[in-house]
Write a protein that holds these residues in place. Sequence first.
Motif, PDB file in Angstrom:
ATOM      1  N   PRO A   2      17.224 -11.748  -2.346  1.00  0.00           N
ATOM      2  CA  PRO A   2      16.174 -11.035  -1.380  1.00  0.00           C
ATOM      3  C   PRO A   2      16.107 -10.025  -1.256  1.00  0.00           C
ATOM      4  N   VAL A   3      14.753  -9.433  -1.271  1.00  0.00           N
ATOM      5  CA  VAL A   3      14.044  -8.631  -1.285  1.00  0.00           C
ATOM      6  C   VAL A   3      14.769  -7.887  -0.094  1.00  0.00           C
ATOM      7  N   ALA A   4      15.015  -6.061  -0.466  1.00  0.00           N
ATOM      8  CA  ALA A   4      15.361  -5.214   0.534  1.00  0.00           C
ATOM      9  C   ALA A   4      14.181  -5.157   1.628  1.00  0.00           C
ATOM     10  N   LYS A   5      14.135  -4.598   2.539  1.00  0.00           N
ATOM     11  CA  LYS A   5      13.314  -4.315   3.752  1.00  0.00           C
ATOM     12  C   LYS A   5      12.408  -2.964   3.104  1.00  0.00           C
ATOM     13  N   VAL A   6      11.124  -3.017   2.725  1.00  0.00           N
ATOM     14  CA  VAL A   6      11.005  -2.112   2.121  1.00  0.00           C
ATOM     15  C   VAL A   6      10.169  -1.205   3.469  1.00  0.00           C
ATOM     16  N   ASP A   7       9.435   0.452   3.109  1.00  0.00           N
ATOM     17  CA  ASP A   7       9.361   0.858   4.552  1.00  0.00           C
ATOM     18  C   ASP A   7       7.625   1.103   4.313  1.00  0.00           C
ATOM     19  N   ILE A   8       7.063   0.865   4.580  1.00  0.00           N
ATOM     20  CA  ILE A   8       5.274   0.517   4.447  1.00  0.00           C
ATOM     21  C   ILE A   8       5.150   1.408   4.750  1.00  0.00           C
ATOM     22  N   ASN A   9       5.424   2.509   4.492  1.00  0.00           N
ATOM     23  CA  ASN A   9       4.478   4.052   5.687  1.00  0.00           C
ATOM     24  C   ASN A   9       3.285   4.671   4.623  1.00  0.00           C
ATOM     25  N   VAL A  10       2.589   6.063   5.278  1.00  0.00           N
ATOM     26  CA  VAL A  10       1.312   6.790   4.760  1.00  0.00           C
ATOM     27  C   VAL A  10       1.659   7.396   3.100  1.00  0.00           C
ATOM     28  N   SER A  11       3.511   7.299   2.955  1.00  0.00           N
ATOM     29  CA  SER A  11       3.597   8.368   1.479  1.00  0.00           C
ATOM     30  C   SER A  11       2.950   7.037   0.850  1.00  0.00           C
ATOM     31  N   LEU A  12       4.035   5.407   1.472  1.00  0.00           N
ATOM     32  CA  LEU A  12       4.223   4.743  -0.028  1.00  0.00           C
ATOM     33  C   LEU A  12       2.310   4.414  -0.541  1.00  0.00           C
ATOM     34  N   VAL A  13       2.045   4.520   0.782  1.00  0.00           N
ATOM     35  CA  VAL A  13       0.317   3.680   0.405  1.00  0.00           C
ATOM     36  C   VAL A  13      -0.515   5.032  -0.404  1.00  0.00           C
ATOM     37  N   GLU A  14      -0.362   5.629   0.087  1.00  0.00           N
ATOM     38  CA  GLU A  14      -0.997   6.730  -1.051  1.00  0.00           C
ATOM     39  C   GLU A  14      -0.669   6.910  -2.605  1.00  0.00           C
ATOM     40  N   GLN A  15       0.807   6.613  -2.800  1.00  0.00           N
ATOM     41  CA  GLN A  15       1.245   6.884  -3.862  1.00  0.00           C
ATOM     42  C   GLN A  15       0.613   5.106  -4.610  1.00  0.00           C
ATOM     43  N   LEU A  16       0.328   4.338  -3.754  1.00  0.00           N
ATOM     44  CA  LEU A  16      -0.164   2.943  -4.221  1.00  0.00           C
ATOM     45  C   LEU A  16      -1.776   2.892  -4.921  1.00  0.00           C
ATOM     46  N   VAL A  17      -2.344   3.735  -3.554  1.00  0.00           N
ATOM     47  CA  VAL A  17      -3.680   4.072  -4.105  1.00  0.00           C
ATOM     48  C   VAL A  17      -3.839   4.961  -5.255  1.00  0.00           C
ATOM     49  N   ALA A  18      -3.259   5.799  -5.049  1.00  0.00           N
ATOM     50  CA  ALA A  18      -3.417   7.227  -6.126  1.00  0.00           C
ATOM     51  C   ALA A  18      -3.137   6.689  -7.237  1.00  0.00           C
ATOM     52  N   ALA A  19      -2.466   5.560  -7.960  1.00  0.00           N
ATOM     53  CA  ALA A  19      -1.308   5.236  -9.127  1.00  0.00           C
ATOM     54  C   ALA A  19      -2.939   3.921  -9.817  1.00  0.00           C
ATOM     55  N   GLN A  20      -2.903   3.116  -8.539  1.00  0.00           N
ATOM     56  CA  GLN A  20      -3.970   1.861  -9.146  1.00  0.00           C
ATOM     57  C   GLN A  20      -4.969   2.090  -8.723  1.00  0.00           C
ATOM     58  N   PHE A  21      -5.892   3.173  -8.018  1.00  0.00           N
ATOM     59  CA  PHE A  21      -7.336   2.922  -7.976  1.00  0.00           C
ATOM     60  C   PHE A  21      -7.606   4.304  -7.165  1.00  0.00           C
ATOM     61  N   PRO A  22      -7.846   4.904  -8.707  1.00  0.00           N
ATOM     62  CA  PRO A  22      -7.563   6.777  -8.178  1.00  0.00           C
ATOM     63  C   PRO A  22      -9.474   7.507  -8.095  1.00  0.00           C
ATOM     64  N   GLN A  23      -9.254   6.376  -8.231  1.00  0.00           N
ATOM     65  CA  GLN A  23     -11.599   6.582  -7.766  1.00  0.00           C
ATOM     66  C   GLN A  23     -10.950   7.246  -5.837  1.00  0.00           C
ATOM     67  N   TRP A  24     -10.103   5.936  -5.328  1.00  0.00           N
ATOM     68  CA  TRP A  24     -10.268   6.491  -3.788  1.00  0.00           C
ATOM     69  C   TRP A  24      -9.024   7.281  -3.630  1.00  0.00           C
ATOM     70  N   ALA A  25      -8.517   7.680  -4.139  1.00  0.00           N
ATOM     71  CA  ALA A  25      -7.179   8.382  -4.393  1.00  0.00           C
ATOM     72  C   ALA A  25      -7.315  10.300  -3.274  1.00  0.00           C
ATOM     73  N   ASP A  26      -8.141  10.559  -3.100  1.00  0.00           N
ATOM     74  CA  ASP A  26      -8.299  11.645  -2.766  1.00  0.00           C
ATOM     75  C   ASP A  26      -8.798  11.278  -0.651  1.00  0.00           C
ATOM     76  N   LEU A  27      -9.223  10.239  -0.627  1.00  0.00           N
ATOM     77  CA  LEU A  27      -9.619   9.565   0.640  1.00  0.00           C
ATOM     78  C   LEU A  27      -8.279   9.774   2.081  1.00  0.00           C
ATOM     79  N   PRO A  28      -8.840  10.057   2.798  1.00  0.00           N
ATOM     80  CA  PRO A  28      -7.277  10.119   3.685  1.00  0.00           C
ATOM     81  C   PRO A  28      -6.613   8.849   4.282  1.00  0.00           C
ATOM     82  N   ILE A  29      -5.207   8.899   4.896  1.00  0.00           N
ATOM     83  CA  ILE A  29      -5.409   7.497   5.105  1.00  0.00           C
ATOM     84  C   ILE A  29      -4.525   7.858   6.032  1.00  0.00           C
ATOM     85  N   LYS A  30      -4.584   6.755   6.626  1.00  0.00           N
ATOM     86  CA  LYS A  30      -3.840   7.464   8.464  1.00  0.00           C
ATOM     87  C   LYS A  30      -3.919   5.292   9.054  1.00  0.00           C
ATOM     88  N   PRO A  31      -2.474   4.909   9.040  1.00  0.00           N
ATOM     89  CA  PRO A  31      -2.514   3.904  10.176  1.00  0.00           C
ATOM     90  C   PRO A  31      -3.019   3.772  11.363  1.00  0.00           C
TER      91      PRO A  31
END
Length: 298
Positions: A2-31
């Motif tokens: 089983p996969v360990a519990k993932v801590d889904i937070n702003v930092s993770l989302v910033e990394q995912l967006v920047a790596a996979q959708f760089p056209q949106w990397a500069d946009l602010p991310i808020k929960p």
Amino acid sequence: MPVAKVDINVSLVEQLVAAQFPQWADLPIKPVAFGGVDNRTFHLGEDMSVRLPSAERYSAQVEKEHRWLPKLAPLLPLPIPVPLAMGVPGDGYPWHWSIYRWLEGENAAIERIADLRQFAIALAQFLAALQQIDPAGGPPPGPHNFFRGGSLTIYDADTRQSVANLDSEIDTDAVTAVWEAALKATWHGSPVWFHGDVSAANLLVKRGQLSVVIDFGCSGVGDPACDLTIAWTLLEGESREAFRTAVPVDDATWARARGWALWKALITLVEHIDTNPLEAGKARRVIDEVLADYEHAV
């Protein structure tokens, strides 16, 4: 393993967006204020949202929504989420995830609804339109949506165990009668599209009116009875009657809907009875409403 519990937070989302959708990397991310349980949702800039499954059991819903929501959206009378992009696993996050256009509105609540009867009719019309869409090729009930749209017998053991656990807390004879009536009201119709989780949290209100329907993760094609539980979890009295009149279902489907509402309320009450008085109180109210509706019908 089983996969360990993932801590889904702003930092993770910033990394995912920047790596996979760089056209949106500069946009602010808020929960968002209510980020959900099955998924975690974040605001991406002013006009988009990022939605990530919180556990593996919800992950299959991502590709389903990307396939079907663009097909359903043009045929419905209210806006629904339409995905803009699908992300892939990365940066320690193990599942696919989504970027959507942001849809304005607040979660439905009695105090936010200007006219509950009109709200009920608008919702019924939405569900009727959904049921009229060609179901060919749509996903049947299964693990991807926890068998919503399938037979209530799947939850028979859970329900009866909950009733036994609540022996001194509820009218077990009355609850059992409602449940058994729901089981006997077998579905014989052709499969239709259903939402699968029509709850106040997934209905958005703007200026007092139903404006958006979100979260189609439990959607599929099958028995639409599961979509009617809102009749007891939010609606009451005149608004419930207006909903029932406007939604295209027969007495048997309404009986199965009582069963779906009862099952969820019972397992919720068992879970929260000793730890969360607010949630337990809501579950008790639903049980009482279902029992009263059944008594009125027989």
